[in-house]
Enzyme design. Structure first.
Site, PDB file in Angstrom:
ATOM      1  N   LYS A   1       0.810  -1.227   0.000  1.00  0.00           N
ATOM      2  CA  LYS A   1       0.000   0.000   0.000  1.00  0.00           C
ATOM      3  C   LYS A   1       0.843   1.276   0.000  1.00  0.00           C
ATOM      4  O   LYS A   1       0.296   2.370  -0.076  1.00  0.00           O
ATOM      5  CB  LYS A   1      -0.949   0.005   1.210  1.00  0.00           C
ATOM      6  CG  LYS A   1      -2.418  -0.105   0.809  1.00  0.00           C
ATOM      7  CD  LYS A   1      -3.349   0.174   1.963  1.00  0.00           C
ATOM      8  CE  LYS A   1      -4.737   0.559   1.482  1.00  0.00           C
ATOM      9  NZ  LYS A   1      -5.662   0.843   2.566  1.00  0.00           N
TER      10      LYS A   1
ATOM     11  N   ARG B   1     -18.928   2.005   5.228  1.00  0.00           N
ATOM     12  CA  ARG B   1     -19.245   3.424   5.071  1.00  0.00           C
ATOM     13  C   ARG B   1     -20.303   3.644   3.997  1.00  0.00           C
ATOM     14  O   ARG B   1     -21.199   4.443   4.140  1.00  0.00           O
ATOM     15  CB  ARG B   1     -17.986   4.214   4.715  1.00  0.00           C
ATOM     16  CG  ARG B   1     -17.031   4.362   5.867  1.00  0.00           C
ATOM     17  CD  ARG B   1     -15.675   4.737   5.395  1.00  0.00           C
ATOM     18  NE  ARG B   1     -15.151   3.724   4.501  1.00  0.00           N
ATOM     19  CZ  ARG B   1     -14.091   3.875   3.723  1.00  0.00           C
ATOM     20  NH1 ARG B   1     -13.449   4.996   3.717  1.00  0.00           N
ATOM     21  NH2 ARG B   1     -13.677   2.882   2.951  1.00  0.00           N
TER      22      ARG B   1
ATOM     23  N   SER C   1      -8.564   7.304   4.964  1.00  0.00           N
ATOM     24  CA  SER C   1      -7.206   7.733   5.337  1.00  0.00           C
ATOM     25  C   SER C   1      -6.535   8.453   4.180  1.00  0.00           C
ATOM     26  O   SER C   1      -5.790   9.417   4.389  1.00  0.00           O
ATOM     27  CB  SER C   1      -6.381   6.522   5.774  1.00  0.00           C
ATOM     28  OG  SER C   1      -6.980   5.920   6.881  1.00  0.00           O
TER      29      SER C   1
HETATM   30  N1  COA Z   1     -13.791   5.381   8.672  1.00  0.00           N
HETATM   31  C1  COA Z   1     -12.938   5.997   7.849  1.00  0.00           C
HETATM   32  N2  COA Z   1     -12.201   5.339   6.943  1.00  0.00           N
HETATM   33  C2  COA Z   1     -12.319   4.013   6.907  1.00  0.00           C
HETATM   34  C3  COA Z   1     -13.180   3.310   7.755  1.00  0.00           C
HETATM   35  C4  COA Z   1     -13.942   4.055   8.669  1.00  0.00           C
HETATM   36  N3  COA Z   1     -14.797   3.480   9.493  1.00  0.00           N
HETATM   37  N4  COA Z   1     -13.091   2.004   7.475  1.00  0.00           N
HETATM   38  C5  COA Z   1     -12.202   1.896   6.494  1.00  0.00           C
HETATM   39  N5  COA Z   1     -11.740   3.104   6.143  1.00  0.00           N
HETATM   40  C6  COA Z   1     -10.805   3.427   5.086  1.00  0.00           C
HETATM   41  C7  COA Z   1      -9.385   3.360   5.531  1.00  0.00           C
HETATM   42  O1  COA Z   1      -8.971   4.578   6.054  1.00  0.00           O
HETATM   43  C8  COA Z   1      -8.678   3.032   4.246  1.00  0.00           C
HETATM   44  O2  COA Z   1      -8.514   4.203   3.497  1.00  0.00           O
HETATM   45  P1  COA Z   1      -7.439   4.359   2.329  1.00  0.00           P
HETATM   46  O3  COA Z   1      -7.556   3.175   1.426  1.00  0.00           O
HETATM   47  O4  COA Z   1      -7.875   5.612   1.731  1.00  0.00           O
HETATM   48  O5  COA Z   1      -6.094   4.449   2.986  1.00  0.00           O
HETATM   49  C9  COA Z   1      -9.677   2.177   3.486  1.00  0.00           C
HETATM   50  O6  COA Z   1     -10.933   2.479   4.044  1.00  0.00           O
HETATM   51  C10 COA Z   1      -9.388   0.741   3.652  1.00  0.00           C
HETATM   52  O7  COA Z   1      -9.647   0.404   4.996  1.00  0.00           O
HETATM   53  P2  COA Z   1      -8.728  -0.399   5.998  1.00  0.00           P
HETATM   54  O8  COA Z   1      -9.527  -0.629   7.222  1.00  0.00           O
HETATM   55  O9  COA Z   1      -7.412   0.232   6.186  1.00  0.00           O
HETATM   56  O10 COA Z   1      -8.691  -1.708   5.286  1.00  0.00           O
HETATM   57  P3  COA Z   1      -7.651  -2.245   4.332  1.00  0.00           P
HETATM   58  O11 COA Z   1      -8.423  -2.623   3.142  1.00  0.00           O
HETATM   59  O12 COA Z   1      -6.449  -1.432   4.145  1.00  0.00           O
HETATM   60  O13 COA Z   1      -7.260  -3.448   5.259  1.00  0.00           O
HETATM   61  C11 COA Z   1      -7.054  -5.631   6.014  1.00  0.00           C
HETATM   62  C12 COA Z   1      -7.561  -4.707   4.941  1.00  0.00           C
HETATM   63  C13 COA Z   1      -5.826  -5.098   6.703  1.00  0.00           C
HETATM   64  C14 COA Z   1      -8.149  -5.819   7.031  1.00  0.00           C
HETATM   65  C15 COA Z   1      -6.762  -6.940   5.278  1.00  0.00           C
HETATM   66  O14 COA Z   1      -5.877  -6.660   4.195  1.00  0.00           O
HETATM   67  C16 COA Z   1      -6.128  -7.962   6.170  1.00  0.00           C
HETATM   68  O15 COA Z   1      -6.796  -8.589   6.957  1.00  0.00           O
HETATM   69  N6  COA Z   1      -4.801  -8.138   6.017  1.00  0.00           N
HETATM   70  C17 COA Z   1      -4.058  -9.119   6.762  1.00  0.00           C
HETATM   71  C18 COA Z   1      -3.629 -10.248   5.824  1.00  0.00           C
HETATM   72  C19 COA Z   1      -4.809 -11.140   5.536  1.00  0.00           C
HETATM   73  O16 COA Z   1      -5.277 -11.875   6.381  1.00  0.00           O
HETATM   74  N7  COA Z   1      -5.291 -11.072   4.288  1.00  0.00           N
HETATM   75  C20 COA Z   1      -6.430 -11.809   3.846  1.00  0.00           C
HETATM   76  C21 COA Z   1      -7.683 -11.023   4.091  1.00  0.00           C
HETATM   77  S1  COA Z   1      -9.047 -11.751   3.271  1.00  0.00           S
END
Ligand code: COA
Length: 164
Positions: free
Chosen positions: A42, A91, A129
């Site tokens: 990312k 959201r 974010s």
């Molecule tokens: N309010 C504001 N923003 C929010 C939000 C909320 N309630 N919920 C999510 N977001 C935003 C985040 O800020 C982020 O924004 P960006 O993309 O602009 O930076 C975006 O939504 C993505 O959310 P995030 O919660 O950071 O999720 P992600 O998609 O980055 O994370 C994981 C995904 C980390 C949960 C997932 O990749 C994971 O579990 N990884 C571990 C490895 C794994 O097990 N992988 C298999 C998963 S099936």
């Protein structure tokens, strides 16, 4: 028996939107473990250590919330701790496909795992974010989107400082 959930995410940085979900989650679960994913792909603004330290400070007054880095599969971490629930915020409809895909994959990897989706508060539904990073990079005021401490960390980071 204690109901424990993980709240996984990148938190780059943590926003008021994430905190809404956390506060609501605390009404449902006895304990929440915030798992901060490394997400090397990312190209995050903050390092994993910086994100862990920032989130730890922000949630320090929650008795039942802990914070830890996540470098492997979420499901593996959950199995190690005997945790069955994943907390995620929704959201908008646009989140749904991706969230459903993750929830189904996780339950395919471990059939005992249940993802609980909570709706974000309407005033933060637009927030992400990357929006916060974008506004900050261009010198805008992010006070409405993140706590003062996080705002300060973003300012330091944009000046090239380490934020541990
Ligand atoms: N309010 C504001 N923003 C929010 C939000 C909320 N309630 N919920 C999510 N977001 C935003 C985040 O800020 C982020 O924004 P960006 O993309 O602009 O930076 C975006 O939504 C993505 O959310 P995030 O919660 O950071 O999720 P992600 O998609 O980055 O994370 C994981 C995904 C980390 C949960 C997932 O990749 C994971 O579990 N990884 C571990 C490895 C794994 O097990 N992988 C298999 C998963 S099936």
């Amino acid at each position: 028996m204690n109901k424990v959930a993980v709240y996984p995410g990148t938190f780059d940085p943590i926003t008021y939107g994430h905190l809404d979900i956390l506060e609501m989650g605390c009404k449902i679960f006895d304990e929440i473990v915030i798992c901060i994913a490394e997400r090397a792909e990312k190209n995050t603004l903050f390092t994993l250590e910086e994100r862990v330290s920032t989130v730890s400070y922000i949630v320090k007054d929650f008795d039942n919330v802990s914070v830890e880095p996540l470098t492997g599969l979420l499901v593996k971490r959950m199995e190690m701790g005997g945790i069955k629930f994943i907390l995620r915020g929704l959201r908008a409809v646009s989140d749904f496909d991706y969230e459903l895909q993750m929830a189904l994959t996780n339950s395919e990897l471990d059939s005992e795992i249940v993802t609980v989706f909570l709706p974000g508060k309407h005033e933060h539904l637009f927030l992400s974010s990357s929006i916060v990073r974008e506004v900050a990079i261009h010198g805008g005021d992010v006070s409405k989107f993140v706590p003062e401490y996080v705002k300060h960390k973003i300012e330091l980071k944009l000046r090239g400082k380490t934020c541990l």
